[in-house]
Design a protein around this motif. Structure first.
Motif, short mmCIF file in Angstrom:
data_model
loop_
_atom_site.label_atom_id
_atom_site.label_comp_id
_atom_site.label_asym_id
_atom_site.label_seq_id
_atom_site.Cartn_x
_atom_site.Cartn_y
_atom_site.Cartn_z
N GLN A 241 0.87 -1.17 0.07
CA GLN A 241 -0.04 0.11 -0.03
C GLN A 241 0.77 1.23 0.03
O GLN A 241 1.66 1.61 1.11
CB GLN A 241 -0.95 0.04 1.27
N TRP A 242 0.79 2.06 -1.09
CA TRP A 242 1.48 3.23 -1.13
C TRP A 242 0.66 4.53 -1.59
O TRP A 242 0.25 4.35 -2.88
CB TRP A 242 2.78 2.70 -2.23
N SER A 243 0.75 5.47 -1.06
CA SER A 243 -0.05 6.54 -1.12
C SER A 243 0.52 7.46 -2.34
O SER A 243 1.98 7.57 -2.52
CB SER A 243 -0.33 7.62 0.02
N LEU A 244 -0.16 8.40 -3.03
CA LEU A 244 0.35 8.78 -4.10
C LEU A 244 1.47 10.21 -3.38
O LEU A 244 2.30 10.56 -4.08
CB LEU A 244 -0.75 9.92 -4.84
N GLU A 245 1.01 10.59 -2.51
CA GLU A 245 1.84 11.72 -1.54
C GLU A 245 3.32 11.41 -1.35
O GLU A 245 4.22 11.80 -1.65
CB GLU A 245 0.98 12.38 -0.41
N SER A 246 3.05 9.98 -0.73
CA SER A 246 4.38 9.19 -0.29
C SER A 246 5.06 9.34 -1.58
O SER A 246 6.45 9.05 -1.59
CB SER A 246 3.95 8.03 0.37
N GLN A 247 4.65 8.66 -2.61
CA GLN A 247 5.46 8.37 -3.99
C GLN A 247 5.91 9.84 -4.29
O GLN A 247 7.05 9.64 -4.78
CB GLN A 247 4.39 8.00 -4.87
N ALA A 248 5.27 10.88 -4.22
CA ALA A 248 5.76 11.97 -4.84
C ALA A 248 6.93 12.47 -3.92
O ALA A 248 8.21 12.98 -4.52
CB ALA A 248 4.58 13.15 -4.91
N ARG A 249 6.67 12.27 -2.74
CA ARG A 249 8.05 12.65 -1.88
C ARG A 249 9.22 11.87 -1.95
O ARG A 249 10.26 12.41 -1.97
CB ARG A 249 7.31 12.73 -0.34
N PHE A 250 9.04 10.54 -2.10
CA PHE A 250 10.03 9.76 -2.18
C PHE A 250 11.04 10.08 -3.64
O PHE A 250 11.99 10.18 -3.42
CB PHE A 250 9.66 8.30 -2.57
N LEU A 251 10.09 10.17 -4.70
CA LEU A 251 10.83 10.71 -5.77
C LEU A 251 11.31 12.11 -5.73
O LEU A 251 12.46 12.15 -6.69
CB LEU A 251 9.76 10.65 -6.87
N LEU B 166 -6.91 -0.05 -11.13
CA LEU B 166 -6.44 0.89 -10.85
C LEU B 166 -5.29 1.16 -11.74
O LEU B 166 -4.45 0.27 -11.92
CB LEU B 166 -5.94 0.70 -9.36
N VAL B 167 -5.04 2.19 -12.31
CA VAL B 167 -3.91 2.75 -13.14
C VAL B 167 -3.52 3.92 -12.46
O VAL B 167 -3.71 4.75 -12.19
CB VAL B 167 -4.37 3.05 -14.62
N ARG B 168 -1.88 3.45 -12.22
CA ARG B 168 -1.24 4.88 -11.64
C ARG B 168 0.10 5.01 -12.21
O ARG B 168 0.84 4.04 -12.79
CB ARG B 168 -1.26 4.59 -10.14
N GLN B 169 0.77 6.08 -11.98
CA GLN B 169 1.93 6.39 -12.31
C GLN B 169 2.75 7.39 -11.61
O GLN B 169 1.98 8.34 -10.75
CB GLN B 169 2.15 7.20 -13.76
N TYR B 170 4.11 7.69 -11.54
CA TYR B 170 4.70 8.66 -10.90
C TYR B 170 5.99 9.01 -11.75
O TYR B 170 6.49 8.04 -12.39
CB TYR B 170 4.94 8.36 -9.43
N GLY B 171 6.42 10.16 -11.64
CA GLY B 171 7.45 10.59 -12.40
C GLY B 171 8.06 11.98 -12.06
O GLY B 171 7.70 12.72 -11.44
N LEU B 172 9.03 12.25 -12.94
CA LEU B 172 9.71 13.61 -12.72
C LEU B 172 9.34 14.38 -14.17
O LEU B 172 9.59 13.75 -15.14
CB LEU B 172 11.27 13.29 -12.65
N ILE B 173 8.79 15.63 -13.91
CA ILE B 173 8.75 16.41 -15.10
C ILE B 173 9.34 17.83 -14.81
O ILE B 173 9.55 18.26 -13.77
CB ILE B 173 7.39 16.75 -15.28
N SER B 174 9.68 18.63 -15.72
CA SER B 174 10.40 19.77 -15.67
C SER B 174 9.28 20.91 -16.25
O SER B 174 8.61 20.98 -17.15
CB SER B 174 11.59 19.87 -16.50
N GLY B 175 9.59 22.10 -15.36
CA GLY B 175 8.89 23.28 -15.69
C GLY B 175 9.48 24.39 -15.36
O GLY B 175 10.81 24.31 -15.06
N PRO B 176 9.13 25.64 -15.89
CA PRO B 176 9.82 27.04 -15.69
C PRO B 176 10.26 27.25 -14.25
O PRO B 176 11.37 28.11 -13.90
CB PRO B 176 8.91 27.83 -16.15
N ASN B 177 9.39 26.70 -13.34
CA ASN B 177 10.02 26.82 -11.85
C ASN B 177 10.97 25.66 -11.44
O ASN B 177 11.39 25.71 -10.17
CB ASN B 177 8.78 26.80 -11.00
#
Length: 297
Positions: A182-192, A240-251
């Motif tokens: 069991q892995w939350s979206l917020e925990s995934q974002a913080r891990f990455l 359930l379909v899920r993803q996490y990743g790294l994206i780049s933006g102006p900030n």
């Protein structure tokens, strides 16, 4: 008329002041600005007191409620600026569930740390770029399987500041033990967001930029994204379909995690929903809080 004497540093001056004749009580405007006195030491040093501009409030994406209402699915989004995982944000009705194949990233990192001299193995590459289940199981077995492997993958997550209880045993026949973590979206974002700044993790994160074209939906539609997806049916049969990743933006760079359970329960509908969420994220790049990794020293 009155005489006023003012003395400073041994020198006195005399002033004649006319006393005004008041016909009524003085009125004070309620909206008149009040300027606070400048500290005496500031005056003596000849330095003007210049107030600092307030720090602007963080800019956040807009239109998520409209997006959520538009889609026939339960959805969730989380994001965190790279290097500042503690500033994470989560949005949407869906927040946590089985990791499915997204767990293959920390799984591969765990083996890389155990056998760093080998570098990226064929199984790591297949598990990340092709989401190959047999390759992922082979990695799990190399880590010791069961609780031994769960502890090593858990150590990767804990080291990034995201303690997660990795599932050590098969709980659903036909599916991997680790995929049911069991892995939350917020925990995934913080891990990455943290892992992106960990030098030793970079060989595995680089593989997230080589995902096969057949799995390049959702975040894969954003130019330059590094990502990993995971999917599978719940006990109710709905995907359930899920993803996490790294994206780049102006900030700066942003770690994002997205998920959907379409009302239809179909995998194809789930990927279509993630495509729409990715479109919304691309529209919000200027408003996403990005970050950068700080160089050592």
């Amino acid at each position: 008329m009155a005489i006023v004497t003012v003395c400073a540093l041994g020198i006195c001056a005399y002033f004649f002041v006319l006393s005004p004749r008041l016909t009524s009580a003085p009125q004070v405007a309620e909206t008149a600005p009040v300027t606070p006195p400048v500290p005496a030491e500031t005056v003596l040093l000849g330095v003007s007191a210049v107030p600092q501009a307030p720090t602007p409030a963080p800019v956040t994406p807009t239109g998520f409620e409209a997006l959520e209402a538009e889609l026939a699915a339960q959805i969730g989004v989380a994001f965190a600026p790279v290097g500042r995982a503690g500033e994470s944000t989560a949005m949407g009705a869906w927040s946590s569930g089985p990791a499915w194949s997204t767990i293959k990233v920390p799984l591969s990192i765990a083996l890389l740390r155990q056998d760093g001299e080998r570098g990226v193995t064929a199984n790591m590459r297949a598990a990340i770029t092709q989401s190959d289940n047999a390759a992922a199981q082979a990695i799990w077995d190399e880590l010791g399987a069961h609780q031994a492997a769960a502890d090593k993958v858990g150590a990767v997550l804990a080291g990034a500041g995201e303690p997660v209880s990795v599932q050590p045993e098969v709980t659903r026949p036909g599916f991997s033990a680790f995929g049911q973590t069991q892995w939350s979206l917020e925990s995934q974002a913080r891990f990455l967001a943290n892992s992106a700044c960990t030098p030793g993790d970079q060989p595995v994160l680089a593989l997230m930029g080589e995902i096969s074209s057949g799995q390049a939906w959702g975040l894969g539609t954003i130019d330059g994204a590094r990502f990993k997806g995971g999917w599978g049916p719940g006990t109710d049969g709905l995907y359930l379909v899920r993803q996490y990743g790294l994206i780049s933006g102006p900030n700066g760079d942003v770690a994002v995690a997205i998920a959907a359970i379409p009302n239809s329960g179909g995998f194809g509908d789930g990927t279509a929903v993630l495509n729409r969420i990715a479109d919304w994220l691309a529209e919000q790049l200027e408003r996403l809080p990005g970050g950068r990794c700080e160089s050592a020293g």
